[in-house]
Design a protein around this motif. Structure first.
Motif, PDB file in Angstrom:
ATOM      1  N   ASN A 121      24.119  30.151   1.543  1.00  0.00           N
ATOM      2  CA  ASN A 121      23.516  28.511   1.240  1.00  0.00           C
ATOM      3  C   ASN A 121      22.985  28.824   2.336  1.00  0.00           C
ATOM      4  O   ASN A 121      21.559  27.340   2.152  1.00  0.00           O
ATOM      5  CB  ASN A 121      24.656  28.429   0.249  1.00  0.00           C
ATOM      6  N   GLU A 122      23.238  28.020   3.960  1.00  0.00           N
ATOM      7  CA  GLU A 122      22.966  27.995   4.426  1.00  0.00           C
ATOM      8  C   GLU A 122      21.782  28.558   5.665  1.00  0.00           C
ATOM      9  O   GLU A 122      20.595  26.983   5.366  1.00  0.00           O
ATOM     10  CB  GLU A 122      24.313  27.505   5.827  1.00  0.00           C
ATOM     11  N   ASP A 123      21.662  29.163   4.866  1.00  0.00           N
ATOM     12  CA  ASP A 123      20.168  29.905   6.056  1.00  0.00           C
ATOM     13  C   ASP A 123      18.447  30.002   4.668  1.00  0.00           C
ATOM     14  O   ASP A 123      17.454  29.837   4.937  1.00  0.00           O
ATOM     15  CB  ASP A 123      20.345  31.101   5.283  1.00  0.00           C
ATOM     16  N   LEU A 124      19.470  29.237   3.226  1.00  0.00           N
ATOM     17  CA  LEU A 124      18.333  29.208   2.565  1.00  0.00           C
ATOM     18  C   LEU A 124      18.491  27.741   2.704  1.00  0.00           C
ATOM     19  O   LEU A 124      16.685  27.626   1.798  1.00  0.00           O
ATOM     20  CB  LEU A 124      18.822  29.236   0.772  1.00  0.00           C
ATOM     21  N   VAL A 125      18.795  26.760   2.878  1.00  0.00           N
ATOM     22  CA  VAL A 125      18.729  25.087   3.401  1.00  0.00           C
ATOM     23  C   VAL A 125      18.239  24.820   4.396  1.00  0.00           C
ATOM     24  O   VAL A 125      16.736  23.607   3.894  1.00  0.00           O
ATOM     25  CB  VAL A 125      19.496  24.178   2.091  1.00  0.00           C
ATOM     26  N   LYS A 126      18.033  25.438   5.386  1.00  0.00           N
ATOM     27  CA  LYS A 126      17.729  24.542   6.849  1.00  0.00           C
ATOM     28  C   LYS A 126      16.337  25.391   7.096  1.00  0.00           C
ATOM     29  O   LYS A 126      15.738  24.095   7.514  1.00  0.00           O
ATOM     30  CB  LYS A 126      18.729  25.845   7.568  1.00  0.00           C
ATOM     31  N   ASP A 127      15.338  25.252   6.515  1.00  0.00           N
ATOM     32  CA  ASP A 127      14.449  25.288   6.717  1.00  0.00           C
ATOM     33  C   ASP A 127      13.193  24.580   6.263  1.00  0.00           C
ATOM     34  O   ASP A 127      14.078  24.203   4.846  1.00  0.00           O
ATOM     35  CB  ASP A 127      13.155  27.213   6.541  1.00  0.00           C
ATOM     36  N   LYS A 128      12.384  23.953   7.029  1.00  0.00           N
ATOM     37  CA  LYS A 128      11.163  23.059   5.725  1.00  0.00           C
ATOM     38  C   LYS A 128      10.925  23.434   4.751  1.00  0.00           C
ATOM     39  O   LYS A 128      10.026  24.769   4.694  1.00  0.00           O
ATOM     40  CB  LYS A 128      10.492  21.946   6.681  1.00  0.00           C
ATOM     41  N   LEU A 129      10.816  23.018   3.708  1.00  0.00           N
ATOM     42  CA  LEU A 129       9.780  23.719   2.649  1.00  0.00           C
ATOM     43  C   LEU A 129       7.896  23.373   2.731  1.00  0.00           C
ATOM     44  O   LEU A 129       7.405  24.678   2.884  1.00  0.00           O
ATOM     45  CB  LEU A 129      10.229  23.514   1.038  1.00  0.00           C
ATOM     46  N   LEU A 130       7.868  22.495   2.833  1.00  0.00           N
ATOM     47  CA  LEU A 130       6.127  22.000   3.043  1.00  0.00           C
ATOM     48  C   LEU A 130       5.399  21.998   3.916  1.00  0.00           C
ATOM     49  O   LEU A 130       6.364  21.547   5.604  1.00  0.00           O
ATOM     50  CB  LEU A 130       5.606  20.791   2.442  1.00  0.00           C
ATOM     51  N   ILE A 131       4.721  23.849   4.411  1.00  0.00           N
ATOM     52  CA  ILE A 131       4.172  23.966   6.306  1.00  0.00           C
ATOM     53  C   ILE A 131       3.845  22.920   6.448  1.00  0.00           C
ATOM     54  O   ILE A 131       3.838  22.438   7.953  1.00  0.00           O
ATOM     55  CB  ILE A 131       3.401  24.738   5.640  1.00  0.00           C
ATOM     56  N   ASP A 132       2.517  21.592   6.050  1.00  0.00           N
ATOM     57  CA  ASP A 132       1.301  20.649   6.822  1.00  0.00           C
ATOM     58  C   ASP A 132       2.148  19.710   5.882  1.00  0.00           C
ATOM     59  O   ASP A 132       0.743  19.095   5.280  1.00  0.00           O
ATOM     60  CB  ASP A 132      -0.332  21.362   6.251  1.00  0.00           C
ATOM     61  N   CYS A 133       3.547  19.403   6.371  1.00  0.00           N
ATOM     62  CA  CYS A 133       3.291  17.718   5.904  1.00  0.00           C
ATOM     63  C   CYS A 133       4.964  17.216   6.965  1.00  0.00           C
ATOM     64  O   CYS A 133       4.968  15.774   7.184  1.00  0.00           O
ATOM     65  CB  CYS A 133       5.008  17.725   5.168  1.00  0.00           C
ATOM     66  N   GLY A 134       4.742  17.704   8.017  1.00  0.00           N
ATOM     67  CA  GLY A 134       5.743  16.720   9.132  1.00  0.00           C
ATOM     68  C   GLY A 134       7.078  17.114   8.909  1.00  0.00           C
ATOM     69  O   GLY A 134       7.437  17.776   8.186  1.00  0.00           O
ATOM     70  N   GLU A 135       7.528  16.845   9.989  1.00  0.00           N
ATOM     71  CA  GLU A 135       9.144  17.065  10.236  1.00  0.00           C
ATOM     72  C   GLU A 135      10.485  16.098   8.918  1.00  0.00           C
ATOM     73  O   GLU A 135      11.317  16.864   8.488  1.00  0.00           O
ATOM     74  CB  GLU A 135      10.076  17.256  11.287  1.00  0.00           C
TER      75      GLU A 135
END
Length: 313
Positions: A25-39
């Motif tokens: 679960n930790e791996d699944l949620v750690k990345d930002k979903l939107l590429i071109d939206c910022g942090e």
């Protein structure tokens, strides 16, 4: 808008996972979903997200955007990298990436004069999400208010979730959901017979039907499916040939899918503005553009690295 009220917006989600590495679960949620939206990932907060695969931006996709605009500001989240991850054969896009904003802008009259905004999602970041995890990320990470999807929509790992489960999960997470009936293709058949394009084809307008019509060179049918003329975008290279009223470019200049090889009358050549009417000849190696008005191509009208568009009548 209260919980349970129908909400709508644009987002591209087509999760057809295959067996692979298992992630916790930790791996699944750690990345930002939107590429071109910022942090902060705050581009679609309180928005309405429509779900689908928006390759062609056809009239069925426009219908989702229209329903989205009835409930809030419509957003389109497009997955990228699906073909590479799943090992699909490369196919040129139906709409050139640089031309998508223009197409979405043309949808504003259908969307309460609001232009649907598009963001991209890397497919690898959602490929292994279960339906529940996917909806949770929409709610928790993107903080949207609701979704809209077509009646045949599938999502989650191995496409395990359907439209009914989407509605159930959205209710659980406090999101509104609106399921839209497919826009059916009742206008055309080939040789008098309505043809199924693939196993998922139930007669609805689809990107597969657009590709099929392009491959047939039936530009009137393409226009009916898209709700606009198809625009082929070309990048002018140093090896192009320009004469008084004629331009010839190699097919390597193309940025999206062309129609079948052949002669096409009553086309328009554009480069930000309208350059004039033309006829187009496409063969296995080149694209030849012949202007109707010999004064359309003034000296230095066509420059190297410039983008040209051919709209097929």
């Amino acid at each position: 808008m209260n919980k349970g009220q129908n909400r709508c917006s644009l987002a591209t989600f087509s999760s057809f996972g295959q067996p692979g590495i298992s992630l916790n679960n930790e791996d699944l949620v750690k990345d930002k979903l939107l590429i071109d939206c910022g942090e902060d990932q705050d581009c679609v907060i309180d928005g309405i997200v429509a779900l689908g695969k928006f390759d062609a931006l056809h009239i069925g996709h426009r219908e989702l955007a229209m329903y989205a605009s009835k409930a809030g500001t419509p957003f389109l989240l497009s997955f990228v990298g699906i073909a590479e991850v799943l090992g699909w054969e490369y196919r040129p896009p139906i709409v050139a990436q640089c031309d998508r904003k223009r197409v979405l802008t043309s949808w504003a009259p259908y969307c309460k004069n609001v232009v649907p905004i598009e963001y991209q999602v890397e497919f690898t970041k959602v490929r292994y999400l279960t339906p529940r995890q996917f909806v949770e990320r929409l709610s928790r990470d993107l903080k949207i208010q609701g979704v809209v999807a077509g009646e045949n929509y599938r999502f989650g790992y191995r496409a395990s979730g359907d439209a009914a489960e989407l509605v159930k999960l959205c209710e659980e997470f406090g999101l509104s959901a609106f399921i839209v009936r497919s826009v059916m293709d009742t206008a055309r058949s080939y040789n008098g017979v309505t043809t199924s394009i693939n196993s998922s084809d139930k007669g609805q307008v689809s990107s597969s039907r657009v590709r099929h019509a392009l491959a047939m060179g039936d530009m009137e049918y393409v226009s009916e499916l898209l709700g606009r003329k198809h625009r082929l975008v070309l990048t002018v290279k140093e090896n192009h040939l320009q004469e008084r009223k004629r331009i010839m470019l190699p097919k390597s200049c193309m940025l999206n899918m062309p129609p079948a090889d052949g002669l096409y009358e009553n086309c328009d050549l554009v480069n930000g503005g309208h350059l004039g009417l033309c006829r187009v000849i496409i063969n296995s190696e080149t694209i030849e553009i012949e202007m109707k008005d010999e004064n359309s191509l003034l000296p230095n009208t066509i420059q190297e690295n410039q983008q040209l568009g051919i709209e097929f009548g």
